[in-house]
Enzyme design. Sequence first.
Site, PDB file in Angstrom:
ATOM      1  N   PHE A  12       0.894  -1.209  -0.002  1.00  0.00           N
ATOM      2  CA  PHE A  12      -0.088  -0.076  -0.060  1.00  0.00           C
ATOM      3  C   PHE A  12       0.772   1.191  -0.054  1.00  0.00           C
ATOM      4  O   PHE A  12       0.797   2.027  -0.952  1.00  0.00           O
ATOM      5  CB  PHE A  12      -1.042   0.152   1.147  1.00  0.00           C
ATOM      6  N   GLY A  37       1.750  -7.886  -0.294  1.00  0.00           N
ATOM      7  CA  GLY A  37       1.667  -6.953  -1.601  1.00  0.00           C
ATOM      8  C   GLY A  37       0.816  -7.495  -2.736  1.00  0.00           C
ATOM      9  O   GLY A  37       0.696  -8.599  -2.804  1.00  0.00           O
ATOM     10  N   SER A 119       6.160   2.332  13.480  1.00  0.00           N
ATOM     11  CA  SER A 119       4.660   2.349  13.808  1.00  0.00           C
ATOM     12  C   SER A 119       4.276   2.835  14.944  1.00  0.00           C
ATOM     13  O   SER A 119       4.937   2.818  16.173  1.00  0.00           O
ATOM     14  CB  SER A 119       4.168   0.985  14.020  1.00  0.00           C
ATOM     15  N   TYR A 143       3.781  -7.255  17.539  1.00  0.00           N
ATOM     16  CA  TYR A 143       4.016  -6.474  16.019  1.00  0.00           C
ATOM     17  C   TYR A 143       4.696  -5.045  16.473  1.00  0.00           C
ATOM     18  O   TYR A 143       5.716  -4.513  15.718  1.00  0.00           O
ATOM     19  CB  TYR A 143       2.697  -6.061  15.152  1.00  0.00           C
ATOM     20  N   ARG A 211      -8.284   6.875  16.688  1.00  0.00           N
ATOM     21  CA  ARG A 211      -7.013   6.606  15.813  1.00  0.00           C
ATOM     22  C   ARG A 211      -6.631   8.030  15.356  1.00  0.00           C
ATOM     23  O   ARG A 211      -7.557   8.744  14.876  1.00  0.00           O
ATOM     24  CB  ARG A 211      -6.908   5.737  15.072  1.00  0.00           C
TER      25      ARG A 211
HETATM   26  C1  UD1 Z   1      -1.891  -0.524  14.152  1.00  0.00           C
HETATM   27  C2  UD1 Z   1      -1.083   0.489  14.158  1.00  0.00           C
HETATM   28  C3  UD1 Z   1      -0.698   1.515  12.931  1.00  0.00           C
HETATM   29  C4  UD1 Z   1       0.129   0.188  12.069  1.00  0.00           C
HETATM   30  C5  UD1 Z   1      -1.044  -0.960  11.824  1.00  0.00           C
HETATM   31  C6  UD1 Z   1      -0.375  -1.825  11.110  1.00  0.00           C
HETATM   32  C7  UD1 Z   1      -1.578   1.459  16.466  1.00  0.00           C
HETATM   33  C8  UD1 Z   1      -2.386   2.664  17.236  1.00  0.00           C
HETATM   34  N1  UD1 Z   1      -1.700   1.493  15.068  1.00  0.00           N
HETATM   35  O1  UD1 Z   1      -3.045  -0.160  13.617  1.00  0.00           O
HETATM   36  O2  UD1 Z   1       0.119   2.479  13.198  1.00  0.00           O
HETATM   37  O3  UD1 Z   1      -0.002   0.837  10.745  1.00  0.00           O
HETATM   38  O4  UD1 Z   1      -1.228  -1.223  13.367  1.00  0.00           O
HETATM   39  O5  UD1 Z   1      -1.102  -3.047  11.041  1.00  0.00           O
HETATM   40  O6  UD1 Z   1      -1.494   0.487  17.053  1.00  0.00           O
HETATM   41  N2  UD1 Z   1     -11.239  -2.701  14.027  1.00  0.00           N
HETATM   42  C9  UD1 Z   1     -12.555  -3.063  13.955  1.00  0.00           C
HETATM   43  N3  UD1 Z   1     -13.141  -3.932  13.206  1.00  0.00           N
HETATM   44  C10 UD1 Z   1     -12.350  -4.300  12.200  1.00  0.00           C
HETATM   45  C11 UD1 Z   1     -11.008  -4.012  12.055  1.00  0.00           C
HETATM   46  C12 UD1 Z   1     -10.486  -3.315  12.885  1.00  0.00           C
HETATM   47  O7  UD1 Z   1     -13.275  -2.619  14.939  1.00  0.00           O
HETATM   48  O8  UD1 Z   1     -13.219  -4.971  11.342  1.00  0.00           O
HETATM   49  C13 UD1 Z   1     -10.735  -1.900  15.211  1.00  0.00           C
HETATM   50  C14 UD1 Z   1      -9.409  -2.372  15.896  1.00  0.00           C
HETATM   51  O9  UD1 Z   1      -9.832  -3.409  16.864  1.00  0.00           O
HETATM   52  C15 UD1 Z   1      -8.634  -1.294  16.181  1.00  0.00           C
HETATM   53  C16 UD1 Z   1      -9.216  -0.283  15.192  1.00  0.00           C
HETATM   54  O10 UD1 Z   1     -10.174  -0.735  14.374  1.00  0.00           O
HETATM   55  O11 UD1 Z   1      -9.389  -0.630  17.406  1.00  0.00           O
HETATM   56  C17 UD1 Z   1      -8.159   0.020  14.155  1.00  0.00           C
HETATM   57  O12 UD1 Z   1      -7.504  -1.247  13.542  1.00  0.00           O
HETATM   58  P1  UD1 Z   1      -6.516  -1.380  12.336  1.00  0.00           P
HETATM   59  O13 UD1 Z   1      -6.956  -0.667  11.333  1.00  0.00           O
HETATM   60  O14 UD1 Z   1      -6.230  -2.931  12.080  1.00  0.00           O
HETATM   61  O15 UD1 Z   1      -5.088  -0.792  12.758  1.00  0.00           O
HETATM   62  P2  UD1 Z   1      -4.403  -0.655  14.317  1.00  0.00           P
HETATM   63  O16 UD1 Z   1      -4.351  -2.146  14.726  1.00  0.00           O
HETATM   64  O17 UD1 Z   1      -4.855   0.267  15.029  1.00  0.00           O
END
Ligand code: UD1
Length: 325
Positions: A12, A37, A119, A143, A211
């Site tokens: 990405f 990728g 990250s 991670y 976030r």
């Molecule tokens: C984390 C890192 C980010 C990094 C990424 C790589 C943090 C704050 N951020 O992202 O910088 O680039 O890992 O993978 O640690 N969620 C839902 N439903 C879904 C999917 C996700 O509720 O179907 C929620 C997750 O539980 C989380 C939020 O959305 O609370 C964001 O999730 P996601 O987009 O996967 O990223 P992070 O884990 O926050």
Amino acid sequence: MSTYLITGAAGFVGSALARTLVESGERVRGIDNFVTGNRENLDGLLGRMDFRQADLRDPDATALACEGIDCIFHQAALPSVPRSVLAPEPSHRSNVDGTFNLLEAARAAGVQRIIYAASSSAYGNQPGLPRTESMRPQPVSPYAVQKLTGEYYMSSYWQIYGLETISLRYFNIFGPHQAPNSPYSGVVAKFIRQMLTGVRPTIFGDGRQARDFTYIDNAVSANLLACHAPAEQVAGRVFNIACGAAHNLEDVYRALAHLTGFEGPPLYGPPRNGDVVNSLADITAAKAAFGYQPTVGFEDGLKRTVQWHREEVALAAAGDTASRR
Ligand code: UD1
């Protein structure tokens, strides 16, 4: 003229950087192992850059990739907090061993600078928002530990070997070309694609986790600015890359439902193990050191991303129709 290497060039962020550099006439080499990728991300680029399928876990292939390179954008990683919770070993091999192999290869090849995709997960769940780079990291998930280990290696290689390393702590980057279909996909891409295809998204937890969602163009410009900044301002350092505004998942859901026309409430599931609760960046350091400024805000970024997904869904539907004829 400089030659750039992008690791994770079919990913990405890597492919967005490749597109920008190739379109400005730069000399670009890209590598990717295609574990996460996507070949389609290289559409229109393959004839215009030196692309090689290679894996950073292979030291020989990594050494070849670094030959003749001036600056590396190290975007390759096996991402996702939950993936690393479920199976820490493969992401350790890619994220820690791969980064180490790259640093060793870069050192041997005399590369001048490496910009590393670090990250925001490094901050963990400690008190104190916004996050500043002077806070002590408190990683929670494997991670987060892996990405932080890469930062420490970057800093060491600057201090010990004089390789100009810069760590950019990305805060939840989103935008076109982010994969939407994996259980490990970023939440924005996943929710948009689900909404556009009539699938009800699930919020893990109460939806109040926030976030600092950051549109891809901001991450690309941060990399290019860091690449051209004087070493004395950036080498060996860590910088937050974000917008400096937090949005909780309930708000994200509402905004996306509005933009996609999706009706109905989300499903709710248990919070994810290893999840960070709140994340918000102070971006003063990147502004001061290399003039970073977010140019595309959250709402505009969501609009552009939804538009891209609409086109992808329409193309897929047209393909289906064509194949049924
Ligand atoms: C984390 C890192 C980010 C990094 C990424 C790589 C943090 C704050 N951020 O992202 O910088 O680039 O890992 O993978 O640690 N969620 C839902 N439903 C879904 C999917 C996700 O509720 O179907 C929620 C997750 O539980 C989380 C939020 O959305 O609370 C964001 O999730 P996601 O987009 O996967 O990223 P992070 O884990 O926050």
